[in-house]
Design a protein around this motif. Sequence first.
Motif, PDB file in Angstrom:
ATOM      1  N   ARG B 489       0.839  -1.210   0.000  1.00  0.00           N
ATOM      2  CA  ARG B 489       0.000   0.000   0.000  1.00  0.00           C
ATOM      3  C   ARG B 489       0.863   1.245   0.000  1.00  0.00           C
ATOM      4  O   ARG B 489       0.611   2.209  -0.726  1.00  0.00           O
ATOM      5  CB  ARG B 489      -0.899   0.017   1.240  1.00  0.00           C
ATOM      6  N   ASN B 490       1.895   1.215   0.820  1.00  0.00           N
ATOM      7  CA  ASN B 490       2.788   2.365   0.919  1.00  0.00           C
ATOM      8  C   ASN B 490       3.484   2.643  -0.410  1.00  0.00           C
ATOM      9  O   ASN B 490       3.532   3.779  -0.894  1.00  0.00           O
ATOM     10  CB  ASN B 490       3.803   2.099   2.034  1.00  0.00           C
ATOM     11  N   PHE B 491       3.994   1.611  -1.039  1.00  0.00           N
ATOM     12  CA  PHE B 491       4.726   1.803  -2.300  1.00  0.00           C
ATOM     13  C   PHE B 491       3.781   2.202  -3.434  1.00  0.00           C
ATOM     14  O   PHE B 491       4.129   3.032  -4.275  1.00  0.00           O
ATOM     15  CB  PHE B 491       5.484   0.524  -2.692  1.00  0.00           C
ATOM     16  N   ALA B 492       2.611   1.587  -3.476  1.00  0.00           N
ATOM     17  CA  ALA B 492       1.679   1.916  -4.559  1.00  0.00           C
ATOM     18  C   ALA B 492       1.279   3.387  -4.470  1.00  0.00           C
ATOM     19  O   ALA B 492       1.203   4.089  -5.489  1.00  0.00           O
ATOM     20  CB  ALA B 492       0.454   1.012  -4.501  1.00  0.00           C
ATOM     21  N   ALA B 493       1.054   3.857  -3.248  1.00  0.00           N
ATOM     22  CA  ALA B 493       0.710   5.269  -3.072  1.00  0.00           C
ATOM     23  C   ALA B 493       1.901   6.154  -3.437  1.00  0.00           C
ATOM     24  O   ALA B 493       1.748   7.208  -4.068  1.00  0.00           O
ATOM     25  CB  ALA B 493       0.287   5.530  -1.628  1.00  0.00           C
ATOM     26  N   PHE B 494       3.067   5.700  -3.067  1.00  0.00           N
ATOM     27  CA  PHE B 494       4.288   6.442  -3.395  1.00  0.00           C
ATOM     28  C   PHE B 494       4.422   6.656  -4.908  1.00  0.00           C
ATOM     29  O   PHE B 494       4.627   7.769  -5.382  1.00  0.00           O
ATOM     30  CB  PHE B 494       5.505   5.678  -2.835  1.00  0.00           C
ATOM     31  N   PHE B 495       4.290   5.578  -5.666  1.00  0.00           N
ATOM     32  CA  PHE B 495       4.488   5.708  -7.117  1.00  0.00           C
ATOM     33  C   PHE B 495       3.389   6.537  -7.767  1.00  0.00           C
ATOM     34  O   PHE B 495       3.656   7.303  -8.697  1.00  0.00           O
ATOM     35  CB  PHE B 495       4.597   4.325  -7.767  1.00  0.00           C
ATOM     36  N   ALA B 496       2.164   6.379  -7.293  1.00  0.00           N
ATOM     37  CA  ALA B 496       1.089   7.195  -7.878  1.00  0.00           C
ATOM     38  C   ALA B 496       1.368   8.672  -7.586  1.00  0.00           C
ATOM     39  O   ALA B 496       1.136   9.541  -8.427  1.00  0.00           O
ATOM     40  CB  ALA B 496      -0.263   6.780  -7.315  1.00  0.00           C
ATOM     41  N   HIS B 497       1.903   8.940  -6.416  1.00  0.00           N
ATOM     42  CA  HIS B 497       2.205  10.322  -6.029  1.00  0.00           C
ATOM     43  C   HIS B 497       3.409  10.867  -6.799  1.00  0.00           C
ATOM     44  O   HIS B 497       3.487  12.060  -7.092  1.00  0.00           O
ATOM     45  CB  HIS B 497       2.490  10.356  -4.526  1.00  0.00           C
ATOM     46  N   GLU B 498       4.351  10.005  -7.124  1.00  0.00           N
ATOM     47  CA  GLU B 498       5.608  10.473  -7.698  1.00  0.00           C
ATOM     48  C   GLU B 498       5.671  10.370  -9.229  1.00  0.00           C
ATOM     49  O   GLU B 498       6.630  10.843  -9.839  1.00  0.00           O
ATOM     50  CB  GLU B 498       6.788   9.704  -7.087  1.00  0.00           C
ATOM     51  N   SER B 499       4.702   9.748  -9.849  1.00  0.00           N
ATOM     52  CA  SER B 499       4.696   9.697 -11.316  1.00  0.00           C
ATOM     53  C   SER B 499       4.742  11.117 -11.856  1.00  0.00           C
ATOM     54  O   SER B 499       4.015  11.988 -11.382  1.00  0.00           O
ATOM     55  CB  SER B 499       3.409   9.011 -11.797  1.00  0.00           C
ATOM     56  N   CYS B 500       5.585  11.353 -12.836  1.00  0.00           N
ATOM     57  CA  CYS B 500       5.681  12.721 -13.353  1.00  0.00           C
ATOM     58  C   CYS B 500       4.466  13.075 -14.194  1.00  0.00           C
ATOM     59  O   CYS B 500       4.190  14.235 -14.435  1.00  0.00           O
ATOM     60  CB  CYS B 500       6.980  12.935 -14.125  1.00  0.00           C
ATOM     61  N   GLY B 501       3.757  12.053 -14.650  1.00  0.00           N
ATOM     62  CA  GLY B 501       2.527  12.324 -15.381  1.00  0.00           C
ATOM     63  C   GLY B 501       2.690  12.454 -16.881  1.00  0.00           C
ATOM     64  O   GLY B 501       1.733  12.717 -17.599  1.00  0.00           O
TER      65      GLY B 501
END
Lengths: 179, 610, 239
Positions: B489-501
């Motif tokens: 959960r922590n990592f999935a949220a991390f990557f969604a937050h950090e994706s440059c888009g």
Amino acid sequence: MAEKPRVATASLCGCFGCHMSLLDIDERILQLVDLVTFDCTPLTDIKILGDCDLGLIEGGVANAENVEVLREFRRRCKTLVAVGACAVNGGIPAMRNQFSLAECLRESYCYGIGVHNPGIPNDPEIPLLLNQVHPIHEVVAIDYFLPGCPPSADAIWTFLTAFLEGRPIAFPYTQIHFD
Amino acid sequence: MNASAVVTVEGFVAESLATHGRDPRHLLQHLIRVQQRFSYVPDAAVEALSAALDVTRTQVRAAVAFYAFLHERPRGAFEIRFSDNITDRMLGSRRLIRLLIERLGLSGLPAWGRDLIRDDGRVSVGLASCTGMCDQGPALLVNGQAVTNLDAQRVDRIADLVQEGIPLERWPGEFFRVENNIRRRGLLLGNPATDGAALRRLVDEGADAALAEVERSGLRGRGGAGFTTALKWRFCREAPGTDRYVVCNADEGEPGTFKDRVLLTDYADLVIEGMTVCAGVIGARRGFLYLRGEYRYLLPHLESVLQRRRAEGLLGTRILGRDGFDFDIEIHLGAGAYICGEESALIESLEGKRGVTRKRPPFPVTSGFDDQPTVVNNVETFLASARVVQWGGYWLRGEGTDQSAGSKILSVSGDCARPGIYEYPFGTPVHRVLSDCGAENTQAVQISGAAGATLSPAEFDRIIAFEDLPTAGSFMIFDDSRDLLDMVRNFAAFFAHESCGFCTPCRVGGALLRNLVEKVAAGQGSEYDLSEMRHIGAVMREASYCGLGHTAPNHVLNTLDKFPSIYRRRLAREAHTPSFDLDAALSEARGIAGRDDPGTHIHKLSGETA
Amino acid sequence: MSKTFKLDGREIPFETGQTIMDAALAAGVYIPHLCHNPEFAPHGSCRVCVVDVGGRQVSACTAAASEGMEVDSSSEAIQATRRAILQMLFVEGNHVCPACEKSGACQLQAVAYYTGMLAPHFTHFFPRRPVDASHPDVVIDFNRCILCELCVRASRDHDGKRVFAISGRGLESHLVIDSASGLLGDSSFAASDKAAHVCPTGAILPKGRGYETPIGERLYDREPISIVGDVRAHEEEVL
Ligand SMILES: Cc1cc2nc3c(=O)[nH]c(=O)nc-3n(C[C@H](O)[C@H](O)[C@H](O)COP(=O)(O)O)c2cc1C
Ligand code: SF4
Ligand code: SF4
Ligand code: SF4
Ligand code: FES
């Protein structure tokens, strides 16, 4: 002779356009009634859903009753098809998702043009609306999708004949459109 | 918190421009200063910077919206961000966040991208991706300064200090103490001393000889990808261009990595020497050290090392007295963006822009900063290069494996008695690290950070080396008391937050994946959702534009394969479940109707309204 | 002798420096694409042009062609990946095709048809996004923006104006307009700008027109995009 496949249809949050399109298959409807038995559908006025081979769903999921009907269809139908834009992605009704439910209701029943006796209806008989309108695959598993607003009679026919004959379902290019 | 002098926004920007120049590439650095001073970037600053630097106001705003540490709206005079890595959570950070929030009279919980801001503007509480203090967490940042070793007492005290409005300078010094925790020294950590020997050898024997040593050493990049360092330097040296640049990647954004922090604390001289040697080899006159915003507390120290080296003739003009050997280094700060560790996004950020990955090729070695040939290396790589040039390539080759010469510095955290920095020869098996750090009943090791691999005990005899387990250094340990889904959960949220888009699979797929993980965690998932997670993960892996998206689904795919029960035990009985909470979806209608009777609820399983 | 590579078994000639996309288009072979427009530098963001080269997936619009490479652009695996990417684009925004003036001449839709996408498959985000009708001649419906940055590039590289930019990050990424109010009407944008004519979707549309072509006769009603080509090649007909 084996029993004919049973087919049921329902319109959730849609405009009945997809059902109209189904009727638009014109004289082929005679072929169709030869091929299948219609169970519960607005076309027959049978109100109680029995076990079916195929369920065709028009419309998205906008209220508690839609959820109930859709789940009942999923339980009763071996194969369930999303027919039309609203079932496939929420369609026009889902444009209300841009607003909160309160905003929508106030606009429709209180402040909208031509409103008499403003007030949001609150009869317990009226199914409660969901916060947002959803495509049906977000509520139950869907086996096939038939896009279009509405899907053309030809597209519906292509689907039904292929499905009933157990052929792989493939549409000519011109039969698939999202509008 | 220096509320002493009343400074207008315009005045502050004018001063920043006067001191730091009007190069549009300094935009981000100006913005960071404005944020630091005013706790947000006011419109007046946007307008002033846009006018002075000839960038559109939209570009300025776009940069503010991109970096997690810049804000369009004011944060508290005390801006507090809790590090939200899984290791912080394992050390109890959630409880401490709740405690602080309660003490400060706030309500709710902060989430990624959603800060709690107190009405009086005194304080705000938010989250930050891993701040690199996993060996001494839970940690937080207050106005950009790292506070470590949080416990209830410390949080209590922080709440008092905030309530009393005590400026940071007067907070207890031990709050800000950051330990090195070096537990095992090897080739590189054995000896921090340098007297410029590598540079002397470079000047005495020439750039070719220095490059030959790096070549001989077989040194490969320590930032993750493992590209051969000598080859990178050679490509850059031979690439056509008017100027050349050396960039030290000190973004250290990979969750669970903190070894660069320690290297910059105790071995800064060697790192800078490595950069200078590289400059001598490729012919660069300017270099940058891109320091993640979380480590801004290191800025004065690093500036002083640079200053001293200039005074010693090891940096600046005529290095070691040699005509034409001019090289100097600027430190640029990051502002909370994991993607800025990716070398091309880092260069975009150095140029003051949003940190969006560039199209590659061309690679930085031919077209990097200012579209000129640029070497980007990790902190540890520069440190190793300095030693290699000083002591020769064979010295490094003396340890390690065939394809992985030398040693690797690991950041060990999680469930073990002695978290900290461990240096091992390449080829060391995972179980050796586990026993050295005092890990017991280990259920899993996450190697090379959130983007890396999840190892099950069956794999603990695999070795740390490019040919088996390549790693940027992060080594997070989970014992059998942990629920690995918390990690996911922590990592999935991390990557969604950090994706440059920038690209579709990572931007949308990352968010879909996070939502599915949350759905399963909430006990609402089905077998179908697990297959969807695999499907989305595969598309991200195959089709993403850069390494972030390629690796972002690793933890999900790995745990689905190796630890299926963490998902299975939470699945609903049905083969398919709704993508949203049906009953919660009636909440607005219930509110409007003023009803809450059973008829207004949807039952989860039966689907019938009661 | 010119160099060649193989695209789905067919020899495609290319010159050094050409991408797989350049060479394929020059040879008259269609590879689906959205963010690519040969008038602008390759971008590589939509990922719809993904092809398989020796087991690795690359974007055809950015990957250089090389001698002897074997490119798979038509296998079911590749089409399935493209479909998933398109489905992601559909659930990310709000695409109500029946209520969209661009429908029938929309490249996003046409590429979806080409890859056999029948439904958006994933869970919709239903983001709340505005419509900007402040400009006298052009309307922007952000619900339909797929962040391809063609308008950004056209305005910057062709019009010399920098009217558009992308702001935010991750799923929060969104198109922004350079004016004090953030509205198009207050920007330097003009209907004659190149940027007004490059959007592959119905996000940027001329005002006062719409639904002019009868259903059945629109750009992609009869033949797929692989035969008809991009929207931009049919500017006059569709706008
Ligand atoms: C998403 C992402 C984040 C990265 N973060 C870092 C980082 O924080 N530090 C680093 O040195 N390399 C990082 N890298 C790797 C760099 O792109 C680059 O390969 C490295 O800095 C090269 O240096 P090296 O050859 O010395 O390893 C990252 C890569 C990706 C894709
Ligand atoms: S994979 Fe795509 S969206 Fe993700 S960080 Fe890289 S370029 Fe940005
Ligand atoms: S932009 Fe294209 S895909 Fe989107 S709603 Fe309009 S026609 Fe449909
Ligand atoms: S408005 Fe159109 S051209 Fe511009 S980024 Fe969005 S989809 Fe692309
Ligand atoms: S067309 Fe190649 S990535 Fe968009």
